[in-house]
Design an enzyme around this catalytic site. Structure first.
Site, PDB file in Angstrom:
ATOM      1  N   ARG A  75      66.947  72.130   9.479  1.00  0.00           N
ATOM      2  CA  ARG A  75      65.520  72.637   9.316  1.00  0.00           C
ATOM      3  C   ARG A  75      65.621  74.070   9.033  1.00  0.00           C
ATOM      4  O   ARG A  75      64.642  74.390   8.324  1.00  0.00           O
ATOM      5  CB  ARG A  75      64.974  72.637  10.797  1.00  0.00           C
ATOM      6  N   ASP A 109      58.301  78.482  12.684  1.00  0.00           N
ATOM      7  CA  ASP A 109      58.656  79.285  11.545  1.00  0.00           C
ATOM      8  C   ASP A 109      57.898  80.419  11.659  1.00  0.00           C
ATOM      9  O   ASP A 109      57.301  80.915  12.597  1.00  0.00           O
ATOM     10  CB  ASP A 109      58.119  78.467  10.440  1.00  0.00           C
ATOM     11  N   HIS A 132      55.971  78.002  21.286  1.00  0.00           N
ATOM     12  CA  HIS A 132      57.149  77.411  21.297  1.00  0.00           C
ATOM     13  C   HIS A 132      58.595  77.957  20.885  1.00  0.00           C
ATOM     14  O   HIS A 132      59.473  77.472  20.425  1.00  0.00           O
ATOM     15  CB  HIS A 132      57.070  76.048  20.493  1.00  0.00           C
ATOM     16  N   CYS A 140      71.611  81.836  24.566  1.00  0.00           N
ATOM     17  CA  CYS A 140      72.452  81.491  25.497  1.00  0.00           C
ATOM     18  C   CYS A 140      72.045  80.253  26.456  1.00  0.00           C
ATOM     19  O   CYS A 140      71.010  80.351  27.140  1.00  0.00           O
ATOM     20  CB  CYS A 140      73.236  82.352  26.061  1.00  0.00           C
ATOM     21  N   CYS A 167      79.181  85.401  27.431  1.00  0.00           N
ATOM     22  CA  CYS A 167      79.887  84.543  28.562  1.00  0.00           C
ATOM     23  C   CYS A 167      80.689  83.311  28.033  1.00  0.00           C
ATOM     24  O   CYS A 167      80.914  82.700  28.472  1.00  0.00           O
ATOM     25  CB  CYS A 167      78.735  84.077  29.395  1.00  0.00           C
ATOM     26  N   GLY A 204      45.714  72.499  11.914  1.00  0.00           N
ATOM     27  CA  GLY A 204      46.650  71.593  11.630  1.00  0.00           C
ATOM     28  C   GLY A 204      47.532  71.106  12.845  1.00  0.00           C
ATOM     29  O   GLY A 204      48.911  71.353  12.915  1.00  0.00           O
ATOM     30  N   THR A 205      46.977  70.725  13.755  1.00  0.00           N
ATOM     31  CA  THR A 205      47.638  70.413  15.019  1.00  0.00           C
ATOM     32  C   THR A 205      46.912  68.860  15.585  1.00  0.00           C
ATOM     33  O   THR A 205      45.613  69.051  15.543  1.00  0.00           O
ATOM     34  CB  THR A 205      47.830  71.223  16.145  1.00  0.00           C
ATOM     35  N   ALA A 248      44.593  72.881   4.992  1.00  0.00           N
ATOM     36  CA  ALA A 248      44.645  74.099   5.260  1.00  0.00           C
ATOM     37  C   ALA A 248      44.604  75.140   4.195  1.00  0.00           C
ATOM     38  O   ALA A 248      43.751  76.276   4.080  1.00  0.00           O
ATOM     39  CB  ALA A 248      45.718  74.703   6.437  1.00  0.00           C
TER      40      ALA A 248
HETATM   41  P1  NAD Z   1      51.789  67.162  14.756  1.00  0.00           P
HETATM   42  O1  NAD Z   1      52.878  66.802  13.600  1.00  0.00           O
HETATM   43  O2  NAD Z   1      51.748  66.319  15.752  1.00  0.00           O
HETATM   44  O3  NAD Z   1      50.468  67.184  13.854  1.00  0.00           O
HETATM   45  C1  NAD Z   1      50.514  68.141  12.567  1.00  0.00           C
HETATM   46  C2  NAD Z   1      48.899  68.035  12.365  1.00  0.00           C
HETATM   47  O4  NAD Z   1      48.876  68.536  10.920  1.00  0.00           O
HETATM   48  C3  NAD Z   1      48.309  66.576  12.071  1.00  0.00           C
HETATM   49  O5  NAD Z   1      47.024  66.319  12.685  1.00  0.00           O
HETATM   50  C4  NAD Z   1      47.950  66.379  10.510  1.00  0.00           C
HETATM   51  O6  NAD Z   1      47.064  65.751  10.190  1.00  0.00           O
HETATM   52  C5  NAD Z   1      47.868  67.830  10.282  1.00  0.00           C
HETATM   53  N1  NAD Z   1      48.184  68.099   8.503  1.00  0.00           N
HETATM   54  C6  NAD Z   1      49.032  67.561   7.812  1.00  0.00           C
HETATM   55  N2  NAD Z   1      48.967  68.371   6.740  1.00  0.00           N
HETATM   56  C7  NAD Z   1      48.058  69.440   6.719  1.00  0.00           C
HETATM   57  C8  NAD Z   1      47.473  70.311   6.119  1.00  0.00           C
HETATM   58  N3  NAD Z   1      47.920  70.579   4.670  1.00  0.00           N
HETATM   59  N4  NAD Z   1      46.528  71.239   6.571  1.00  0.00           N
HETATM   60  C9  NAD Z   1      46.248  71.266   7.755  1.00  0.00           C
HETATM   61  N5  NAD Z   1      46.742  70.156   8.703  1.00  0.00           N
HETATM   62  C10 NAD Z   1      47.616  69.343   8.222  1.00  0.00           C
HETATM   63  O7  NAD Z   1      52.193  68.825  14.745  1.00  0.00           O
HETATM   64  P2  NAD Z   1      51.858  69.469  16.204  1.00  0.00           P
HETATM   65  O8  NAD Z   1      50.649  69.056  16.887  1.00  0.00           O
HETATM   66  O9  NAD Z   1      51.715  71.199  15.537  1.00  0.00           O
HETATM   67  O10 NAD Z   1      53.006  69.518  17.259  1.00  0.00           O
HETATM   68  C11 NAD Z   1      54.375  69.134  16.865  1.00  0.00           C
HETATM   69  C12 NAD Z   1      55.317  70.005  17.423  1.00  0.00           C
HETATM   70  O11 NAD Z   1      56.209  70.181  16.459  1.00  0.00           O
HETATM   71  C13 NAD Z   1      54.854  71.338  17.891  1.00  0.00           C
HETATM   72  O12 NAD Z   1      55.322  71.552  19.042  1.00  0.00           O
HETATM   73  C14 NAD Z   1      55.842  72.347  16.984  1.00  0.00           C
HETATM   74  O13 NAD Z   1      56.397  73.280  17.839  1.00  0.00           O
HETATM   75  C15 NAD Z   1      56.559  71.251  16.176  1.00  0.00           C
HETATM   76  N6  NAD Z   1      56.891  71.715  14.802  1.00  0.00           N
HETATM   77  C16 NAD Z   1      56.980  72.929  14.190  1.00  0.00           C
HETATM   78  C17 NAD Z   1      56.880  72.869  12.585  1.00  0.00           C
HETATM   79  C18 NAD Z   1      56.842  74.285  12.302  1.00  0.00           C
HETATM   80  O14 NAD Z   1      57.169  75.378  12.939  1.00  0.00           O
HETATM   81  N7  NAD Z   1      56.242  74.671  11.006  1.00  0.00           N
HETATM   82  C19 NAD Z   1      57.047  71.880  12.179  1.00  0.00           C
HETATM   83  C20 NAD Z   1      56.905  70.565  12.656  1.00  0.00           C
HETATM   84  C21 NAD Z   1      56.897  70.646  13.803  1.00  0.00           C
HETATM   85 ZN    ZN Z   2      75.911  83.699  27.863  1.00  0.00          ZN
END
Ligand code: NAD
Ligand code: ZN
Length: 268
Positions: A75, A109, A132, A140, A167, A204-205, A248
């Site tokens: 990743r 990210d 997160h 550690c 440690c 995007g969640t 987005a």
């Molecule tokens: P999720 O995967 O459950 O949902 C992602 C959402 O994004 C969906 O509703 C989807 O329809 C939407 N989506 C897809 N493409 C999009 C776009 N171009 N524009 C806007 N929306 C779009 O993710 P989540 O609900 O954020 O939760 C999953 C967990 O995964 C989180 O806890 C997070 O920490 C982790 N995660 C983080 C990353 C990162 O840091 N980029 C990547 C993957 C997962």
């Molecule tokens: Zn340590």
């Protein structure tokens, strides 16, 4: 590609965002999708034969730390080539235009911070509250040691995995895994913001991960407006004041325009 947005929906969302009172922005994996970072649940969101929910857990790490490290190295490598997209940039510009916006992200990210830098300000206003953690750091498993991830690690065997210089215990990514507690300070800030926000912009969640999803629901229960930007269905849709169905990177620049939400109020 989703269908064009309704001008009336955009106009309503702009009015809500320009209203008085603090705003909460809640972002998830979807905002980074157009930067090339896969979401967990969407197409391409699977990693080989493993589901992230089976790897991003304390149990998985206890069972097979090498496999979990290998997944995170993959990743991190994928993230190295990713840049903020127009959605991150529009959000950063908007946040610089007002002092009362709090960005709360589930993402690990650093694309929100990078967007802030790209719009010319490594400014605290563009820094998200991280629910997160961050994938660029390690901590550690036994003591308080935390440090930037130094670069590619040898994950070929358990014996070569990075260890704590203080440690000697195994290091792990400084992220919150499924089933773990969130950082208390981040939860407190997100809760306080949600309780006084008059509007919440959710981007995007899917709304499946708690307590993150709960912050948007607090705003709704307190009578605030909810604007949802997502090309897919989300758990927030039934309570959204406005749903802007789209990516987005396309919707946010249109919604937030360059620099701020402009609303013209006609005086009659
Ligand atoms: P999720 O995967 O459950 O949902 C992602 C959402 O994004 C969906 O509703 C989807 O329809 C939407 N989506 C897809 N493409 C999009 C776009 N171009 N524009 C806007 N929306 C779009 O993710 P989540 O609900 O954020 O939760 C999953 C967990 O995964 C989180 O806890 C997070 O920490 C982790 N995660 C983080 C990353 C990162 O840091 N980029 C990547 C993957 C997962
Ligand atoms: Zn340590």
């Amino acid at each position: 590609m989703t269908s064009p947005l309704l001008e009336s929906d955009l106009a309503l969302a702009r009015v809500l965002l320009a209203g008085p009172g603090p705003a909460l922005v809640l972002t998830g994996a979807g905002i980074s999708a157009e930067s090339g970072v896969p979401t967990f649940r969407g197409a391409g969101g699977l990693w080989r034969r493993h589901r992230p929910e089976d790897l991003a857990t304390p149990e998985a790490f206890a069972r097979d730390p090498r496999l979990v490290w290998e997944w995170y190295e993959g990743r991190r490598t994928a993230l190295r080539g990713c840049n903020p997209n127009p959605g991150h940039i529009a959000l950063a510009r908007w946040m610089l235009s007002r002092p009362d916006i709090t960005l709360v992200t589930q993402n690990v990210d650093r694309l929100h911070e990078q967007a802030g830098e790209q719009v010319g300000a490594d400014d605290a206003r563009t820094h998200p509250v991280r629910l997160h953690g961050t994938i660029d750091q390690n901590r550690c498993t036994a003591c308080e040691y935390v440090a930037e991830h130094p670069g590619p690690s040898d994950t070929s065997s358990q014996a070569t995995l990075p260890r704590c210089p203080q440690c000697g215990s195994l290091l792990r990514p400084d992220v919150v895994w499924f089933g773990e507690m969130l950082p208390e300070a981040a939860v407190t800030r997100a809760t306080e913001t949600a309780q006084c926000a008059t509007v919440c912009l959710v981007v995007g969640t899917a709304g499946a991960v708690y307590p993150a999803a709960g912050f948007a629901k607090i705003v709704y229960r307190k009578g605030g407006a909810l604007i949802v930007v997502d090309p897919g269905d989300t758990a927030f849709d039934p309570i959204a004041t406005v749903k802007l169905r789209g990516e987005a990177g396309r919707v946010l620049p249109e919604l937030l325009r360059a620099g701020g939400v402009e609303v013209s109020v006609s005086s009659t």
